[in-house]
Design a protein around this motif. Structure first.
Motif, PDB file in Angstrom:
ATOM      1  N   UNK A  92      -3.269   4.916   1.707  1.00 51.99           N
ATOM      2  CA  UNK A  92      -2.575   3.799   2.514  1.00 51.99           C
ATOM      3  C   UNK A  92      -3.486   3.443   2.970  1.00 51.99           C
ATOM      4  N   UNK A  93      -3.918   3.943   3.415  1.00 49.43           N
ATOM      5  CA  UNK A  93      -4.677   3.765   4.932  1.00 49.43           C
ATOM      6  C   UNK A  93      -6.565   2.940   3.655  1.00 49.43           C
ATOM      7  N   UNK A  94      -6.388   4.134   3.081  1.00 44.77           N
ATOM      8  CA  UNK A  94      -7.940   3.618   1.796  1.00 44.77           C
ATOM      9  C   UNK A  94      -7.705   1.964   1.234  1.00 44.77           C
ATOM     10  N   UNK A  95      -6.418   1.644   0.844  1.00 46.21           N
ATOM     11  CA  UNK A  95      -6.475   0.913   0.195  1.00 46.21           C
ATOM     12  C   UNK A  95      -6.776  -0.633   1.396  1.00 46.21           C
ATOM     13  N   UNK A  96      -5.603   0.121   2.184  1.00 43.40           N
ATOM     14  CA  UNK A  96      -5.542  -1.334   3.188  1.00 43.40           C
ATOM     15  C   UNK A  96      -6.967  -1.507   4.251  1.00 43.40           C
ATOM     16  N   UNK A 143       0.872  -1.190   0.095  1.00 48.76           N
ATOM     17  CA  UNK A 143       0.413  -0.292   0.071  1.00 48.76           C
ATOM     18  C   UNK A 143       1.143   0.956   0.531  1.00 48.76           C
ATOM     19  N   UNK A 144       1.571   1.456   0.420  1.00 49.30           N
ATOM     20  CA  UNK A 144       2.706   2.353   0.444  1.00 49.30           C
ATOM     21  C   UNK A 144       3.244   3.055  -0.871  1.00 49.30           C
ATOM     22  N   UNK A 145       3.897   1.791  -0.987  1.00 44.70           N
ATOM     23  CA  UNK A 145       4.305   2.055  -2.143  1.00 44.70           C
ATOM     24  C   UNK A 145       3.163   1.898  -3.467  1.00 44.70           C
ATOM     25  N   UNK A 146       1.985   1.708  -3.617  1.00 48.01           N
ATOM     26  CA  UNK A 146       1.078   2.343  -4.856  1.00 48.01           C
ATOM     27  C   UNK A 146       0.512   3.587  -4.630  1.00 48.01           C
TER      28      UNK A 146
END
Length: 338
Positions: A114-118, A101-104
């Motif tokens: 990050x939080x949204x994807x996770x 997630x951080x890389x994306x």
């Protein structure tokens, strides 16, 4: 039997269309209301989340369940094997997404992703559990239950989305709205089918479905990657606001397709599975569906192109004026395909 299948297919198309029309009206209502409270950039952020999960969802629910629809002889082991494979894919892909997630988010230059994807990655498990009972409903042409699921899910998501958009006024409202729809879909499909998960199956059950599943996954992956490339490029190079304009265009197009084309395409596979030994019947059913869907969709999409310059600002607000050419191009492209 010939007339029986066609009659059931006709009823299924009607019920599917009814559910999709209600879904379209609910989707348009949420779109019109939420688009006035949420900026294009927020729609773009949500679009980035959807692009990230587009391919993983194909592996967890978008392909494996179709093997249950097309098979003549279906055993409990076949059903359980599809569930097990979907859950394994879900767990592996969920773990990869959590770590990546951080890389994306860095690739899109949007740290808040990050939080949204996770959080949104949990839809992989929801989709995996829902795909099997939903396929069983499709297999038996039980579109009354499917229509009920679609209608209830639409209105629950509508309430959640509008409420959260009013209070949050950001992309999180869109994310929670979609999560609410997925949760309702899972709960209702399991309740209406009386299906309970089981992981009891044999290697032969997996092998019985392996060839169809592998080919189907390959085709679906190619199509999904092709569909996701424009959104990924727009979000990565142009940013959230342009992607929001592109996403709203696709959202309106999806609503129109769901109401005018999807009822025919969603019924086609179970009908084909039940009539594949009667080729004249199969040709008649498919030909009739293509002609009828084209007759309905073609003038509707062209009419949408004509009214878009006035309709988009009126319904969505002036902040979406830049999306008008995109909406018109999408409608023209789809009308040609119809």
């Amino acid at each position: 039997m010939k007339q029986g299948i066609l009659r059931r297919a006709g009823v299924a198309v009607f019920l599917s269309a009814l559910g999709n029309w209600v879904g379209m009206l609910g989707g348009l209502a949420s779109l019109v209301i939420i688009a006035r409270m949420v900026a294009p950039a927020d729609y773009g952020l949500f679009g980035m989340v959807l692009v990230t999960l587009a391919v993983p969802e194909i592996l967890t629910s978008g392909s494996l369940n179709e093997s249950l629809i097309q098979r003549n002889e279906l055993k409990p082991g076949h059903i359980n094997s599809v569930l097990a494979q979907s859950l394994i894919f879900s767990l592996i892909l969920w773990g990869i997404i959590q770590l990546a997630a951080p890389l994306i988010a860095g690739m899109f230059q949007q740290p808040q992703l990050v939080a949204m994807i996770r959080l949104y990655s949990y839809v992989l498990f929801l989709a995996a559990f829902a795909s099997v009972p939903f396929a069983l409903l499709l297999r038996d042409l039980k579109y009354r239950e499917i229509t009920t699921i679609d209608i209830v899910g639409t209105f629950v998501a509508l309430g959640v989305g509008i409420t959260l958009a009013y209070y949050l006024r950001n992309a999180w409202a869109l994310l929670y709205m979609e999560l609410a729809r997925r949760v309702v879909r899972l709960v209702m499909v399991m309740f209406l089918t009386k299906w309970r998960p089981s992981l009891t199956f044999t290697r032969q059950d997996v092998r019985d479905l392996a060839r169809f599943n592998s080919l189907n996954i390959a085709v679906k992956l190619v199509n999904r990657v092709q569909q996701s490339i424009p959104s990924a490029l727009i979000g990565g190079f142009l940013g959230a606001a342009p992607l929001g304009m592109f996403s709203i265009s696709n959202r309106l197009l999806d609503q129109a397709q769901a109401a005018l084309i999807t009822p025919f395409s969603s019924v086609s596979m179970p009908v084909a599975a039940q009539s594949k030994d009667n080729m004249p019947l199969l040709h008649r059913a498919i030909g009739g569906a293509i002609r009828l869907s084209s007759l309905i969709a073609f003038p509707t999409f062209l009419g949408g192109v004509a009214v878009a310059p006035l309709g988009v600002p009126f319904l969505l607000g002036e902040q979406w004026h830049a999306a008008i050419p995109l909406i018109q191009i999408c409608l023209l492209y789809t009308s040609d395909a119809a």
